[in-house]
Design an enzyme around this catalytic site. Structure first.
Site, PDB file in Angstrom:
ATOM      1  N   GLY A  52       0.519  -7.285  -0.309  1.00 55.06           N
ATOM      2  CA  GLY A  52       0.558  -7.318   1.268  1.00 55.06           C
ATOM      3  C   GLY A  52       0.714  -5.780   1.863  1.00 55.06           C
ATOM      4  O   GLY A  52       0.969  -5.513   3.144  1.00 55.06           O
ATOM      5  N   ARG A 110       9.658  -8.931  24.573  1.00 56.32           N
ATOM      6  CA  ARG A 110      10.573  -9.656  25.116  1.00 56.32           C
ATOM      7  C   ARG A 110      12.188  -9.136  24.792  1.00 56.32           C
ATOM      8  O   ARG A 110      12.912  -9.918  25.525  1.00 56.32           O
ATOM      9  CB  ARG A 110      10.380 -11.252  24.875  1.00 56.32           C
ATOM     10  CG  ARG A 110       9.220 -11.918  25.914  1.00 56.32           C
ATOM     11  CD  ARG A 110       8.801 -13.178  25.368  1.00 56.32           C
ATOM     12  NE  ARG A 110       8.002 -12.904  24.331  1.00 56.32           N
ATOM     13  CZ  ARG A 110       7.282 -14.069  23.666  1.00 56.32           C
ATOM     14  NH1 ARG A 110       7.410 -15.392  24.148  1.00 56.32           N
ATOM     15  NH2 ARG A 110       6.633 -13.973  22.531  1.00 56.32           N
ATOM     16  N   HIS A 144       5.823  -6.946  29.463  1.00 57.78           N
ATOM     17  CA  HIS A 144       6.593  -8.223  30.039  1.00 57.78           C
ATOM     18  C   HIS A 144       7.769  -7.490  30.739  1.00 57.78           C
ATOM     19  O   HIS A 144       8.068  -8.343  31.686  1.00 57.78           O
ATOM     20  CB  HIS A 144       7.104  -8.928  28.611  1.00 57.78           C
ATOM     21  CG  HIS A 144       7.831  -9.928  28.990  1.00 57.78           C
ATOM     22  ND1 HIS A 144       7.528 -11.183  29.540  1.00 57.78           N
ATOM     23  CD2 HIS A 144       9.311 -10.303  28.846  1.00 57.78           C
ATOM     24  CE1 HIS A 144       8.521 -12.056  29.816  1.00 57.78           C
ATOM     25  NE2 HIS A 144       9.581 -11.678  29.383  1.00 57.78           N
ATOM     26  N   ASP A 183       8.976 -19.460  37.539  1.00 60.57           N
ATOM     27  CA  ASP A 183      10.361 -19.113  37.590  1.00 60.57           C
ATOM     28  C   ASP A 183      10.591 -18.014  38.509  1.00 60.57           C
ATOM     29  O   ASP A 183       9.931 -17.348  39.024  1.00 60.57           O
ATOM     30  CB  ASP A 183      10.926 -18.870  36.069  1.00 60.57           C
ATOM     31  CG  ASP A 183      10.028 -17.598  35.557  1.00 60.57           C
ATOM     32  OD1 ASP A 183       9.746 -16.605  36.302  1.00 60.57           O
ATOM     33  OD2 ASP A 183       9.760 -17.653  34.208  1.00 60.57           O
ATOM     34  N   LYS A 206      13.953 -23.098  37.722  1.00 55.70           N
ATOM     35  CA  LYS A 206      14.238 -24.032  36.380  1.00 55.70           C
ATOM     36  C   LYS A 206      15.380 -23.261  35.622  1.00 55.70           C
ATOM     37  O   LYS A 206      15.928 -22.422  35.962  1.00 55.70           O
ATOM     38  CB  LYS A 206      12.953 -23.814  35.466  1.00 55.70           C
ATOM     39  CG  LYS A 206      12.964 -22.403  35.010  1.00 55.70           C
ATOM     40  CD  LYS A 206      11.289 -22.479  34.087  1.00 55.70           C
ATOM     41  CE  LYS A 206      11.220 -21.244  33.644  1.00 55.70           C
ATOM     42  NZ  LYS A 206      12.333 -20.609  32.688  1.00 55.70           N
ATOM     43  N   ARG A 208      16.899 -22.802  31.674  1.00 59.30           N
ATOM     44  CA  ARG A 208      16.461 -22.821  30.329  1.00 59.30           C
ATOM     45  C   ARG A 208      17.865 -23.465  29.503  1.00 59.30           C
ATOM     46  O   ARG A 208      18.718 -22.807  29.699  1.00 59.30           O
ATOM     47  CB  ARG A 208      16.174 -21.461  29.874  1.00 59.30           C
ATOM     48  CG  ARG A 208      15.527 -21.417  28.439  1.00 59.30           C
ATOM     49  CD  ARG A 208      15.047 -20.014  28.022  1.00 59.30           C
ATOM     50  NE  ARG A 208      13.830 -19.663  28.944  1.00 59.30           N
ATOM     51  CZ  ARG A 208      12.697 -20.038  28.985  1.00 59.30           C
ATOM     52  NH1 ARG A 208      12.321 -20.406  27.903  1.00 59.30           N
ATOM     53  NH2 ARG A 208      11.733 -19.383  29.704  1.00 59.30           N
ATOM     54  N   ASP A 232       1.621 -15.897  35.662  1.00 60.46           N
ATOM     55  CA  ASP A 232       2.604 -15.777  34.669  1.00 60.46           C
ATOM     56  C   ASP A 232       1.743 -14.483  33.927  1.00 60.46           C
ATOM     57  O   ASP A 232       0.556 -14.056  34.086  1.00 60.46           O
ATOM     58  CB  ASP A 232       2.754 -16.718  33.761  1.00 60.46           C
ATOM     59  CG  ASP A 232       4.308 -16.718  33.324  1.00 60.46           C
ATOM     60  OD1 ASP A 232       5.080 -15.514  33.460  1.00 60.46           O
ATOM     61  OD2 ASP A 232       4.990 -17.602  32.877  1.00 60.46           O
ATOM     62  N   ASP A 236       3.360 -18.586  26.057  1.00 55.43           N
ATOM     63  CA  ASP A 236       3.707 -18.421  24.521  1.00 55.43           C
ATOM     64  C   ASP A 236       3.473 -19.889  24.005  1.00 55.43           C
ATOM     65  O   ASP A 236       2.459 -20.478  23.559  1.00 55.43           O
ATOM     66  CB  ASP A 236       5.095 -18.101  24.412  1.00 55.43           C
ATOM     67  CG  ASP A 236       5.546 -17.776  22.794  1.00 55.43           C
ATOM     68  OD1 ASP A 236       4.740 -18.253  21.923  1.00 55.43           O
ATOM     69  OD2 ASP A 236       6.255 -17.319  22.643  1.00 55.43           O
ATOM     70  N   ALA A 238       3.997 -22.600  26.017  1.00 64.49           N
ATOM     71  CA  ALA A 238       3.557 -23.288  27.273  1.00 64.49           C
ATOM     72  C   ALA A 238       4.241 -24.532  27.736  1.00 64.49           C
ATOM     73  O   ALA A 238       4.062 -25.186  28.529  1.00 64.49           O
ATOM     74  CB  ALA A 238       1.805 -24.048  26.924  1.00 64.49           C
TER      75      ALA A 238
END
Length: 326
Positions: A52, A110, A144, A183, A206, A208, A232, A236, A238
């Site tokens: 890896g 985010r 973002h 949103d 909305k 969450r 938007d 992600d 959706a």
């Protein structure tokens, strides 16, 4: 000689050769950028050992060169981020004069603030890692959260995909449309789109109820009988997008389209989109989505390669890039 001043003319001469490298995140975008600039994609080996670990080898001379590394930190985010860091370190140790990290999609964006006790601010950590690795500047698209620019102690050029998306929308819609924010947080973005399109504006309120779970409450604005375009910055799972489309339809909207810069499309996103009321979703190639176009016919892609190429050209030539910040 020690103590001798280096003239600006000498610096410009040293930096007159442009090198663009890419990791494995989005080589097609890097190649397209090179095509716009009429320069070859620089050669580097970026591979993973069986355990890896990432191994990078720069296969051409970069001493004294102006170097750009194109690498979105999209899925697999940690792999692509580590590739970017190791490439920057390799270029620094190969004596590149300037290293710019071109990050069309900035992962971990985010996580830009503490939303609960004892949680990290991971986007700041990522900014520190990129700086410590040896990057001299960062070029990114549609962060973002705009304040992430302040997490870096090096110059950040923050471009917007809006000009590319708006040109496409204007060429395809002759009738009046309504731009919809999914949103309250996206209201500023939607308002900017509506102004440039001379269109109406609607906002979906909305709440969450959990991570990646949202519940549409009601719509502010007139959408009855109108063609709606939901705007938007990323898609992600959706969930929000598909619920927004359903709410618009329930309030009498006509065809519902959507556009977003970053097509993250994780988890059940493609299945949700296929089963939704959305007629089409316009995304950009900041994240590679070619493999998903067949699985989801509602997706359509426009390229930001020309925008990034022009920014790279101006940065390399020490020209202003402010006209691109629209």
């Amino acid at each position: 000689m020690p103590g001798t001043d280096v003239s600006p003319a000498w610096v410009r001469k040293v930096l007159n050769e442009l090198k663009i490298f890419t990791g494995n995140a989005n080589p097609a975008l890097a190649q397209e950028i090179c095509d716009h600039l009429s320069v070859p994609l620089a050669k580097a080996t970026v591979k993973t050992f069986s355990d890896g670990e990432i191994m990078v080898e720069i296969n051409e001379n970069v001493r004294g060169r102006d170097v750009f590394v194109v690498q979105s930190t999209c899925q697999p985010a940690n792999q692509n981020l580590m590739e970017l860091l190791v490439m920057i370190d390799a270029l620094k140790r190969a004596s590149a004069a300037r290293i710019a990290a071109v990050i069309p999609y900035f992962g971990y964006a985010r996580q830009d603030r503490k939303v609960a006790p004892r949680t990290p601010i991971t986007s700041k950590l990522v900014a520190d890692l990129i700086t410590t690795a040896g990057a001299h500047r960062v070029l990114c698209v549609d962060l973002h959260a705009g304040q992430i620019q302040g997490f870096f102690n090096i110059p950040v050029d923050h471009l917007y995909a809006a000009p590319v998306v708006l040109d496409d929308i204007k060429s395809r819609f002759s009738e009046k449309v309504v731009v919809v924010s999914p949103d309250a947080g996206g209201t500023e973005r939607a308002r900017a789109f509506a102004k440039r399109l001379d269109a109406g504006l609607a906002i979906i309120d909305k709440r969450r109820s959990g991570a990646n779970v949202s519940e549409v409450m009601h719509i502010i604005g007139e959408v009855d009988g109108k063609t709606c375009i939901i705007v938007d910055d990323m898609i992600d799972t959706a969930g929000t997008l598909c619920q927004a489309a359903a709410a618009l339809k329930a309030h009498g909207a006509g065809d519902v389209y959507a556009t977003a810069t970053h097509a993250v499309l994780s988890g059940p996103a493609l299945d949700r989109i296929k089963a939704s009321a959305l007629k089409e979703i316009l995304v950009t190639n900041t994240i590679p989505v070619d493999s998903k176009l067949v699985a989801c016919p509602q997706l359509r892609v426009v390229s930001v390669a020309k925008l990034l190429a022009e920014a790279i050209r101006r940065i390399h030539g020490d020209e202003s890039v402010s006209s691109l910040f629209v």
